[in-house]
Enzyme design. Structure first.
Site, PDB file in Angstrom:
ATOM      1  N   GLY A  86       0.830  -1.208   0.000  1.00 23.83           N
ATOM      2  CA  GLY A  86       0.000   0.000   0.000  1.00 23.83           C
ATOM      3  C   GLY A  86       0.859   1.250   0.000  1.00 23.83           C
ATOM      4  O   GLY A  86       2.087   1.181  -0.132  1.00 23.83           O
ATOM      5  N   LYS A  98       5.370   6.687   2.100  1.00 28.05           N
ATOM      6  CA  LYS A  98       4.951   5.495   2.830  1.00 28.05           C
ATOM      7  C   LYS A  98       5.476   5.552   4.263  1.00 28.05           C
ATOM      8  O   LYS A  98       6.292   6.385   4.599  1.00 28.05           O
ATOM      9  CB  LYS A  98       5.503   4.228   2.145  1.00 28.05           C
ATOM     10  CG  LYS A  98       4.762   3.883   0.879  1.00 28.05           C
ATOM     11  CD  LYS A  98       5.276   2.612   0.219  1.00 28.05           C
ATOM     12  CE  LYS A  98       5.378   1.419   1.103  1.00 28.05           C
ATOM     13  NZ  LYS A  98       4.144   1.019   1.814  1.00 28.05           N
ATOM     14  N   GLU A 107       9.906  -2.207   4.151  1.00 25.85           N
ATOM     15  CA  GLU A 107       9.149  -2.065   2.893  1.00 25.85           C
ATOM     16  C   GLU A 107      10.074  -1.634   1.755  1.00 25.85           C
ATOM     17  O   GLU A 107       9.963  -2.125   0.626  1.00 25.85           O
ATOM     18  CB  GLU A 107       8.029  -1.037   3.067  1.00 25.85           C
ATOM     19  CG  GLU A 107       6.898  -1.543   3.947  1.00 25.85           C
ATOM     20  CD  GLU A 107       5.862  -0.483   4.274  1.00 25.85           C
ATOM     21  OE1 GLU A 107       4.730  -0.859   4.573  1.00 25.85           O
ATOM     22  OE2 GLU A 107       6.187   0.717   4.244  1.00 25.85           O
ATOM     23  N   LYS A 125      -5.556   8.166  -1.746  1.00 26.03           N
ATOM     24  CA  LYS A 125      -4.093   8.162  -1.683  1.00 26.03           C
ATOM     25  C   LYS A 125      -3.448   8.857  -2.893  1.00 26.03           C
ATOM     26  O   LYS A 125      -2.245   9.086  -2.898  1.00 26.03           O
ATOM     27  CB  LYS A 125      -3.566   6.706  -1.610  1.00 26.03           C
ATOM     28  CG  LYS A 125      -4.189   5.853  -0.518  1.00 26.03           C
ATOM     29  CD  LYS A 125      -3.849   6.385   0.852  1.00 26.03           C
ATOM     30  CE  LYS A 125      -4.386   5.550   1.981  1.00 26.03           C
ATOM     31  NZ  LYS A 125      -3.781   4.255   2.118  1.00 26.03           N
TER      32      LYS A 125
HETATM   33  C1  5RP Z   1       2.997   1.053   6.186  1.00 24.03           C
HETATM   34  C2  5RP Z   1       2.652   1.696   4.903  1.00 24.03           C
HETATM   35  C3  5RP Z   1       1.278   1.457   4.366  1.00 24.03           C
HETATM   36  O1  5RP Z   1       1.386   0.941   3.088  1.00 24.03           O
HETATM   37  C4  5RP Z   1       0.529   2.759   4.350  1.00 24.03           C
HETATM   38  O2  5RP Z   1       0.542   3.323   5.655  1.00 24.03           O
HETATM   39  C5  5RP Z   1      -0.912   2.570   3.872  1.00 24.03           C
HETATM   40  O3  5RP Z   1      -1.670   1.940   4.853  1.00 24.03           O
HETATM   41  P1  5RP Z   1      -3.174   1.502   4.605  1.00 24.03           P
HETATM   42  O4  5RP Z   1      -3.180   0.490   3.525  1.00 24.03           O
HETATM   43  O5  5RP Z   1      -3.607   0.946   5.954  1.00 24.03           O
HETATM   44  O6  5RP Z   1      -3.955   2.736   4.238  1.00 24.03           O
HETATM   45  O7  5RP Z   1       3.437   2.375   4.280  1.00 24.03           O
HETATM   46  O8  5RP Z   1       4.275   1.446   6.659  1.00 24.03           O
END
Ligand code: 5RP
Length: 237
Positions: A86, A98, A107, A125
């Protein structure tokens, strides 16, 4: 499930069409990535696929094990086939912000070691310019005050003003540590006109372990929204 969560799940399910038997897969962190991991677990069971997966956080590792996915031994491979993760923000060039879940270091290691990175997200997003979401920076706890002083100075050099830099705290109090045991600072930049320049400069500061800007790493963005799913490819690099 609310509309945003349904959009995240739709994007996650669409990403599944890019997965093939035998792949080595990076598994992202967060609620959108969790939809992908659960859907992948079901598909692997149904098809009898033999995949091996690299989770980007302890939370994702636990979920992957719970849904029956086999984990990867990093000694056995130099490269993964695909990472699905994500993002907190994605711009039109597929630069990402992120680390909202605190897993930015793992990540980035996993995404940068993958032949392809697919980002899954809901429409909220997608932004014209990164920076409304506070930029997470992972910092060594040793002499963190000095490192944060350098961070503030760098933001001024980049003409971003006196940026509020906040130590991420646990709900019950005390610092929220990353899986690697480091501090996470959320930097309210509001705008990031030069993501490539900023990520390079941030990672030059001793004490900065990693920052949440992913520049030139994502290949494909799958966005779930009211009218289904759309796909955006990164510009040629
Ligand atoms: C975690 C991340 C996630 O991908 C980002 O925070 C998005 O989160 P979500 O899918 O819960 O909206 O970078 O470190």
């Amino acid at each position: 499930m609310n509309d945003q969560d349904a959009a995240k799940r739709a994007a996650a399910e669409a990403a599944l069409t890019h997965v093939k038997d035998g792949m080595r897969l990076g598994l992202g962190t967060g609620s959108t990535a969790a939809h992908f991991v659960r859907a992948l677990g079901e598909r692997v069971k149904a098809e009898g696929w033999e995949l091996r997966c690299a989770p980007t956080s302890e939370a994702t590792r636990a979920l992957a094990v719970e849904v029956g996915l086999a984990l990867l031994d990093f000694d056995e491979t130099a490269q993964l086939d695909l990472t699905v993760d994500g993002a907190d923000e994605a711009d039109p060039s597929l630069n990402l912000l992120k680390g909202g879940g605190g897993a930015l270091l793992r990540e980035k290691i996993i995404a940068a070691s993958s032949r392809r990175m697919i980002v899954i997200a809901d429409e909220t997003k997608c932004v014209a310019q990164l920076g409304a979401f506070p930029l997470p920076v992972e910092v060594s706890p040793f002499a963190w005050q000095l490192t944060v002083g350098k961070l503030r100075g760098l933001f001024r050099e980049f003409e971003l003003g006196d940026v509020p830099v906040r130590l991420r705290a646990k709900p019950g109090g005390g610092p929220q540590l990353s899986d690697g045991g480091a501090y996470l600072f959320d930097c309210a930049l509001e705008r990031i006109p030069d993501p490539a320049g900023l990520t390079a400069a941030l990672n030059q500061i001793p004490g900065v372990i990693e920052n949440g800007l992913f520049v030139g790493i994502a290949d494909t963005l799958i966005v779930g929204g009211e009218n289904g799913v759309r796909t955006v490819e990164a510009p040629a690099r």
